[in-house]
Write a protein that holds these residues in place. Structure first.
Motif, PDB file in Angstrom:
ATOM      1  N   PHE A 159       0.827  -1.199   0.000  1.00 20.46           N
ATOM      2  CA  PHE A 159       0.000   0.000   0.000  1.00 20.46           C
ATOM      3  C   PHE A 159       0.869   1.261   0.000  1.00 20.46           C
ATOM      4  O   PHE A 159       0.476   2.283  -0.551  1.00 20.46           O
ATOM      5  CB  PHE A 159      -0.979  -0.003   1.184  1.00 20.46           C
ATOM      6  N   LYS A 160       2.045   1.164   0.591  1.00 19.78           N
ATOM      7  CA  LYS A 160       2.969   2.302   0.556  1.00 19.78           C
ATOM      8  C   LYS A 160       3.392   2.591  -0.892  1.00 19.78           C
ATOM      9  O   LYS A 160       3.396   3.742  -1.334  1.00 19.78           O
ATOM     10  CB  LYS A 160       4.204   2.002   1.413  1.00 19.78           C
ATOM     11  N   SER A 169      -2.242   9.534  -0.124  1.00 18.76           N
ATOM     12  CA  SER A 169      -1.766   9.026   1.165  1.00 18.76           C
ATOM     13  C   SER A 169      -2.050   7.518   1.267  1.00 18.76           C
ATOM     14  O   SER A 169      -2.880   6.982   0.524  1.00 18.76           O
ATOM     15  CB  SER A 169      -2.463   9.753   2.310  1.00 18.76           C
ATOM     16  N   ILE A 170      -1.365   6.872   2.182  1.00 14.50           N
ATOM     17  CA  ILE A 170      -1.603   5.437   2.401  1.00 14.50           C
ATOM     18  C   ILE A 170      -3.057   5.222   2.822  1.00 14.50           C
ATOM     19  O   ILE A 170      -3.706   4.271   2.379  1.00 14.50           O
ATOM     20  CB  ILE A 170      -0.633   4.858   3.452  1.00 14.50           C
ATOM     21  N   ARG A 176      -9.560   3.295  -0.720  1.00 13.51           N
ATOM     22  CA  ARG A 176      -9.988   2.884  -2.059  1.00 13.51           C
ATOM     23  C   ARG A 176     -10.095   1.364  -2.141  1.00 13.51           C
ATOM     24  O   ARG A 176     -11.018   0.830  -2.756  1.00 13.51           O
ATOM     25  CB  ARG A 176      -9.020   3.414  -3.108  1.00 13.51           C
ATOM     26  N   MET A 177      -9.135   0.667  -1.503  1.00 18.12           N
ATOM     27  CA  MET A 177      -9.182  -0.795  -1.496  1.00 18.12           C
ATOM     28  C   MET A 177     -10.403  -1.274  -0.720  1.00 18.12           C
ATOM     29  O   MET A 177     -11.102  -2.202  -1.150  1.00 18.12           O
ATOM     30  CB  MET A 177      -7.904  -1.376  -0.891  1.00 18.12           C
ATOM     31  N   ARG A 178     -10.684  -0.645   0.402  1.00 19.15           N
ATOM     32  CA  ARG A 178     -11.836  -1.032   1.220  1.00 19.15           C
ATOM     33  C   ARG A 178     -13.128  -0.902   0.405  1.00 19.15           C
ATOM     34  O   ARG A 178     -13.952  -1.820   0.373  1.00 19.15           O
ATOM     35  CB  ARG A 178     -11.903  -0.154   2.467  1.00 19.15           C
ATOM     36  N   TYR A 179     -13.298   0.250  -0.256  1.00 20.93           N
ATOM     37  CA  TYR A 179     -14.509   0.449  -1.062  1.00 20.93           C
ATOM     38  C   TYR A 179     -14.546  -0.498  -2.260  1.00 20.93           C
ATOM     39  O   TYR A 179     -15.611  -0.969  -2.655  1.00 20.93           O
ATOM     40  CB  TYR A 179     -14.635   1.904  -1.519  1.00 20.93           C
TER      41      TYR A 179
END
Length: 196
Positions: A159-160, A169-170, A176-179
């Motif tokens: 993710f970094k 930002s991280i 974005r990954m969560r959604y």
């Protein structure tokens, strides 16, 4: 490039190319080259690799147009950027496979592992079908979510690294990954897919 030619739209240049004007495709490529190359460089962070991917992208673009596989909907640049994005993902996927295969050079016998020994033709077919179904669902995600999913799962980036490459930002990358995962679960349920 003279003013008359530079005033032509992408669609007009495509029509001219398809009518036999071979210079029209060069003008079209030149018009969008900076934007496409900047995007690729932003994603891969390596100018040599970016140049190679850029070349491959436009080779594919011309091939698709020549084969009649481009449908002109007034979004030529978006279409080219999508091809570039897919080329970048393919690059990351190949790099990941090469890293996995290089483990055998360190005395690790990749062909003598349970993972490969137990794989049957049916297992591979099911895996390919699941991957195809999942890829179609990922393609339906909003562009920012799709980008994070592709970079994380197909590019194997942290993710970094994703945050650095997308200039966010991280926490934004994680959000974005969560959604994306929420949307994927919803689409899986709506389409009644079984991904096991």
């Amino acid at each position: 490039m003279n003013k008359k030619v530079s005033a032509l739209s992408d669609q007009q240049l495509l029509s001219a190319y398809l009518s036999g004007d071979k210079d029209a495709i060069s003008i079209l490529i030149e018009r969008h080259s900076k934007r496409v190359l900047d995007y690729i460089r932003m994603m891969v962070k390596n100018n040599e690799v970016a140049d190679d991917i850029y070349q491959e992208t436009f080779i594919k673009v011309v091939r698709f147009i020549d084969d009649g596989r481009y449908t002109d909907n007034g979004k030529f640049l978006s279409w080219v950027l999508r091809i570039a994005h897919n080329q970048v993902i393919d690059h990351f996927r190949q790099a990941k496979q090469q890293n996995n295969l290089s483990e055998s050079d360190a005395g690790y016998d990749i062909l003598n592992t349970k993972r490969f020994a137990d794989t049957t033709v049916e297992d591979r077919m099911v895996s390919e079908q699941i991957e195809n179904d999942l890829r179609k669902l990922v393609d339906n995600l909003p562009e920012e979510q799709k980008e994070v999913v592709m970079m994380r799962y197909f590019g194997d980036l942290s993710f970094k690294e994703i945050a650095e490459q997308t200039n966010v930002s991280i926490n934004t990358a994680l959000g974005r990954m969560r959604y994306a995962l929420i949307n994927l679960r919803k689409m899986i349920k709506e389409n009644q897919l079984i991904l096991t």
